[in-house]
Design a protein around this motif. Structure first.
Motif, PDB file in Angstrom:
ATOM      1  N   GLY A 237     -27.019 -22.045 -71.366  1.00 47.69           N
ATOM      2  CA  GLY A 237     -26.078 -21.325 -70.509  1.00 47.69           C
ATOM      3  C   GLY A 237     -24.775 -22.083 -70.313  1.00 47.69           C
ATOM      4  N   LEU A 238     -24.865 -23.393 -70.087  1.00 43.53           N
ATOM      5  CA  LEU A 238     -23.662 -24.193 -69.877  1.00 43.53           C
ATOM      6  C   LEU A 238     -22.836 -24.322 -71.158  1.00 43.53           C
ATOM      7  CD1 LEU A 238     -25.107 -27.008 -67.570  1.00 43.53           C
ATOM      8  CD2 LEU A 238     -23.569 -25.145 -66.911  1.00 43.53           C
ATOM      9  N   ALA A 239     -23.512 -24.370 -72.313  1.00 45.07           N
ATOM     10  CA  ALA A 239     -22.786 -24.405 -73.589  1.00 45.07           C
ATOM     11  C   ALA A 239     -22.009 -23.106 -73.789  1.00 45.07           C
ATOM     12  CB  ALA A 239     -23.760 -24.623 -74.745  1.00 45.07           C
ATOM     13  N   LEU A 240     -22.604 -21.989 -73.379  1.00 42.93           N
ATOM     14  CA  LEU A 240     -21.911 -20.697 -73.467  1.00 42.93           C
ATOM     15  C   LEU A 240     -20.696 -20.667 -72.537  1.00 42.93           C
ATOM     16  CD1 LEU A 240     -24.982 -18.270 -73.552  1.00 42.93           C
ATOM     17  CD2 LEU A 240     -23.339 -18.635 -75.409  1.00 42.93           C
ATOM     18  N   VAL A 241     -20.852 -21.244 -71.354  1.00 45.59           N
ATOM     19  CA  VAL A 241     -19.735 -21.279 -70.399  1.00 45.59           C
ATOM     20  C   VAL A 241     -18.576 -22.101 -70.959  1.00 45.59           C
ATOM     21  CG1 VAL A 241     -18.989 -22.138 -68.150  1.00 45.59           C
ATOM     22  CG2 VAL A 241     -21.156 -20.935 -68.351  1.00 45.59           C
ATOM     23  N   LEU A 259     -17.257 -30.331 -69.514  1.00 45.65           N
ATOM     24  CA  LEU A 259     -17.928 -29.440 -68.569  1.00 45.65           C
ATOM     25  C   LEU A 259     -17.084 -29.232 -67.314  1.00 45.65           C
ATOM     26  CD1 LEU A 259     -20.553 -27.839 -68.467  1.00 45.65           C
ATOM     27  CD2 LEU A 259     -21.591 -29.737 -67.236  1.00 45.65           C
ATOM     28  N   ALA A 260     -16.480 -30.287 -66.830  1.00 42.36           N
ATOM     29  CA  ALA A 260     -15.613 -30.174 -65.653  1.00 42.36           C
ATOM     30  C   ALA A 260     -14.365 -29.361 -65.982  1.00 42.36           C
ATOM     31  CB  ALA A 260     -15.229 -31.561 -65.144  1.00 42.36           C
ATOM     32  N   GLN A 261     -13.811 -29.540 -67.181  1.00 38.60           N
ATOM     33  CA  GLN A 261     -12.624 -28.781 -67.595  1.00 38.60           C
ATOM     34  C   GLN A 261     -12.939 -27.289 -67.664  1.00 38.60           C
ATOM     35  OE1 GLN A 261      -9.571 -29.789 -68.037  1.00 38.60           O
ATOM     36  NE2 GLN A 261      -9.821 -32.014 -68.030  1.00 38.60           N
ATOM     37  N   ALA A 262     -14.158 -26.952 -68.062  1.00 43.31           N
ATOM     38  CA  ALA A 262     -14.556 -25.543 -68.172  1.00 43.31           C
ATOM     39  C   ALA A 262     -14.683 -24.873 -66.814  1.00 43.31           C
ATOM     40  CB  ALA A 262     -15.875 -25.434 -68.927  1.00 43.31           C
ATOM     41  N   ALA A 263     -14.720 -25.660 -65.741  1.00 35.71           N
ATOM     42  CA  ALA A 263     -14.813 -25.089 -64.394  1.00 35.71           C
ATOM     43  C   ALA A 263     -13.467 -24.572 -63.897  1.00 35.71           C
ATOM     44  CB  ALA A 263     -15.348 -26.133 -63.418  1.00 35.71           C
ATOM     45  N   LEU A 264     -12.385 -24.983 -64.532  1.00 35.65           N
ATOM     46  CA  LEU A 264     -11.048 -24.594 -64.075  1.00 35.65           C
ATOM     47  C   LEU A 264     -10.808 -23.081 -64.049  1.00 35.65           C
ATOM     48  CD1 LEU A 264      -8.923 -27.417 -65.770  1.00 35.65           C
ATOM     49  CD2 LEU A 264      -9.283 -27.082 -63.322  1.00 35.65           C
ATOM     50  N   PRO A 265     -11.169 -22.316 -65.108  1.00 43.88           N
ATOM     51  CA  PRO A 265     -10.907 -20.871 -65.083  1.00 43.88           C
ATOM     52  C   PRO A 265     -11.582 -20.140 -63.924  1.00 43.88           C
ATOM     53  CG  PRO A 265     -11.413 -21.589 -67.304  1.00 43.88           C
ATOM     54  CD  PRO A 265     -11.724 -22.736 -66.404  1.00 43.88           C
ATOM     55  N   ALA A 266     -12.808 -20.543 -63.602  1.00 46.58           N
ATOM     56  CA  ALA A 266     -13.549 -19.846 -62.553  1.00 46.58           C
ATOM     57  C   ALA A 266     -13.269 -20.386 -61.154  1.00 46.58           C
ATOM     58  CB  ALA A 266     -15.055 -19.930 -62.840  1.00 46.58           C
ATOM     59  N   PHE A 267     -13.094 -21.701 -61.024  1.00 44.39           N
ATOM     60  CA  PHE A 267     -13.011 -22.323 -59.711  1.00 44.39           C
ATOM     61  C   PHE A 267     -11.734 -23.116 -59.457  1.00 44.39           C
ATOM     62  CE2 PHE A 267     -17.555 -22.054 -60.838  1.00 44.39           C
ATOM     63  CZ  PHE A 267     -18.021 -21.271 -59.794  1.00 44.39           C
ATOM     64  N   GLY A 268     -10.867 -23.246 -60.459  1.00 46.36           N
ATOM     65  CA  GLY A 268      -9.635 -24.003 -60.296  1.00 46.36           C
ATOM     66  C   GLY A 268      -9.892 -25.497 -60.168  1.00 46.36           C
ATOM     67  N   LYS A 269      -8.937 -26.205 -59.574  1.00 47.34           N
ATOM     68  CA  LYS A 269      -9.033 -27.663 -59.452  1.00 47.34           C
ATOM     69  C   LYS A 269     -10.204 -28.095 -58.583  1.00 47.34           C
ATOM     70  CE  LYS A 269      -4.156 -28.699 -60.292  1.00 47.34           C
ATOM     71  NZ  LYS A 269      -2.917 -29.318 -59.762  1.00 47.34           N
ATOM     72  N   ILE A 270     -10.543 -27.267 -57.586  1.00 46.01           N
ATOM     73  CA  ILE A 270     -11.698 -27.608 -56.741  1.00 46.01           C
ATOM     74  C   ILE A 270     -12.967 -27.620 -57.586  1.00 46.01           C
ATOM     75  CG2 ILE A 270     -13.156 -26.788 -54.849  1.00 46.01           C
ATOM     76  CD1 ILE A 270     -10.666 -25.726 -53.489  1.00 46.01           C
ATOM     77  N   GLY A 271     -13.061 -26.640 -58.505  1.00 45.29           N
ATOM     78  CA  GLY A 271     -14.211 -26.566 -59.391  1.00 45.29           C
ATOM     79  C   GLY A 271     -14.326 -27.800 -60.264  1.00 45.29           C
TER      80      GLY A 271
END
Length: 438
Positions: A237-241, A259-271
């Motif tokens: 799942g995380l590889a797909l994200v 993995l942290a960089q991939a959080a930007l689209p959904a959660f922005g800098k907080i993510g």
């Protein structure tokens, strides 16, 4: 057998395995595997998970028959006999675990730099890597019960965060990124298995809990399969994200924090910050789990004569000489060996030992009541991963890795020869002194 009040449950054993696997596995190796498999990295994790399940079946069966805190070390001696082959394989496995521990610690250092905004400091990552190793070695010296209790809590926290991130991230994923036309050649995908499989090898720590289970015949297998099954779903799942929100080129640029960089689209800098902190939690619990396993395995190795008694001799509170040796070797690997080399060499060494365990298990399968087909599949697939990786590597890398593996095997062989000579000399001296006293 331990005190009934202190026996380990299926959930606790599985949590230890998940804690060990979800460390550097997904945070660092996702980027390393992506360099080879690209948008098909999720397939590589899926295949690696299936192979890990077959290995888990083998471990579960032999562990149920011979429950021991030594885990893998015990299985090698049971399957191959108490000889130089099992002794060398035991040492090689310990070396692969040290490599894994160094990789996890180095991942902690890389993410900590981002969390504490120390990117401008040249030695910050190295200092933080050394620091986290020293902290957990010290905590194991004083035998802090708080650390072991915190392990389960940290695992739950990081699993919840990663699961939420996975579900949310999948809603933002560009599914066209996974069209078969975007995949690299099958040679690259299968070649990446040596890397993705290494992300699962932490489940071996579960085997060290068998001696503390109320019913290892049933509980060990359940814990192993539960841990591997859950981790496989999470990794895929995380590889797909990641590859659904980033291009393979973008993953390559920031592979150590992909993995942290991939959080930007959904959660922005907080993510990004939350995922980076989760990485610190994950790697911390993985370091703790691996040190725990190394200590338990070293006790078993010492009992078999594969390590000197000095290794398990206490020097202060719960600390041993072995803990000091583990710290020194881990720090040296983390500071002076390239991260990719660490992952690949450690994975290959682990696969060689795992194959040896399955071959030994096949010889005694009637005793463990294991089925022939899954054991043969485990042998062939583990061996196949190694061959596929060497086949997919270019000539220069293949030569470099062959030399690296040869050095590791030679070093393990020489160390075992020297250690057995030392142990034999000490035993002969003790017998001679005993005879004189009489």
């Amino acid at each position: 057998m331990s005190n009934p009040k202190n026996r380990i449950s299926v959930f606790s054993a599985a949590a230890l395995g998940v804690g060990s696997m979800i460390g550097a596995g997904i945070f660092t190796l996702l980027g390393e595997a992506g360099a080879m498999a690209g948008s098909a990295t999720y397939l590589s994790f899926l295949i690696a998970g299936v192979i890990a399940l077959l290995s888990g079946y083998s471990y579960g069966k032999i562990g149920a028959r011979f429950p021991s805190s030594g885990g893998i070390i015990e299985y090698l001696h049971r399957g191959l006999g108490n000889n130089s082959k099992s002794a060398t394989a035991s040492m090689l496995f310990m070396v692969s675990m040290l490599i894994g521990l160094a990789m996890v610690a180095k991942t902690f250092g890389n993410y900590a730099v981002s969390v504490f905004h120390l990117e401008g400091s040249v030695y910050a990552a190295d200092a933080l890597t050394v620091g986290v190793i020293c902290i957990f070695i010290f905590l194991n010296f004083i035998g802090s019960s708080v650390v072991s209790k915190a392990e389960g809590i940290i695992v739950v926290i990081k699993v919840i965060i990663l699961t939420v991130f996975m579900i949310a991230g999948l809603t933002y994923a560009d599914w066209y990124s996974f069209a078969p036309a975007t995949y690299p050649g099958s040679q690259s995908i299968f070649g990446s298995l040596a890397i993705t499989y290494f992300a699962f090898t932490g489940f071996a720590v579960i085997t060290t809990t068998a001696g503390d289970m109320a019913n290892p015949k049933k509980d060990l297998m359940k814990a192993i399969l539960l841990a591997i099954g859950f981790t496989t779903v999470l990794y895929v799942g995380l590889a797909l994200v990641v590859f659904g929100n980033m291009t393979p080129d973008e993953v390559m640029v920031s592979k150590e924090t992909a993995l942290a960089q991939a959080a930007l689209p959904a959660f922005g800098k907080i993510g990004f910050s939350i995922m980076a902190i989760t990485a610190l939690l994950s790697t911390s619990s993985a370091i703790n789990a691996n040190i725990f396993a190394l200590l338990r395995m070293s006790e078993d190795e010492s009992a078999y004569g594969d390590l000197t008694k000095t290794f398990v001799k206490r020097i202060w509170k719960q600390g041993t000489d072995g803990l000091v040796i583990i710290a020194v070797l881990t720090i040296a690997l983390a500071l002076f060996v390239d991260l990719t080399t660490i992952a690949i060499l450690g994975s290959i060494a682990n696969l060689i030992v795992t194959t040896a365990i399955h071959i030994g298990h096949f010889r005694i399968r009637k005793t463990t009541e294991a089925k022939t087909v899954p054991l043969l599949a485990a042998v062939l697939l583990n061996m196949g991963i190694v061959l596929l990786f060497f086949y997919s590597a270019d000539e220069a890398e293949r030569s470099r890795l062959l030399i690296g593996v040869a050095i590791m095997i030679l070093l393990s062989t020489v160390l075992e020869f020297v250690i057995h000579k030392i142990n034999k000399s000490r035993k002969d001296t003790a017998l001679e002194n005993s005879s004189k006293d009489e």
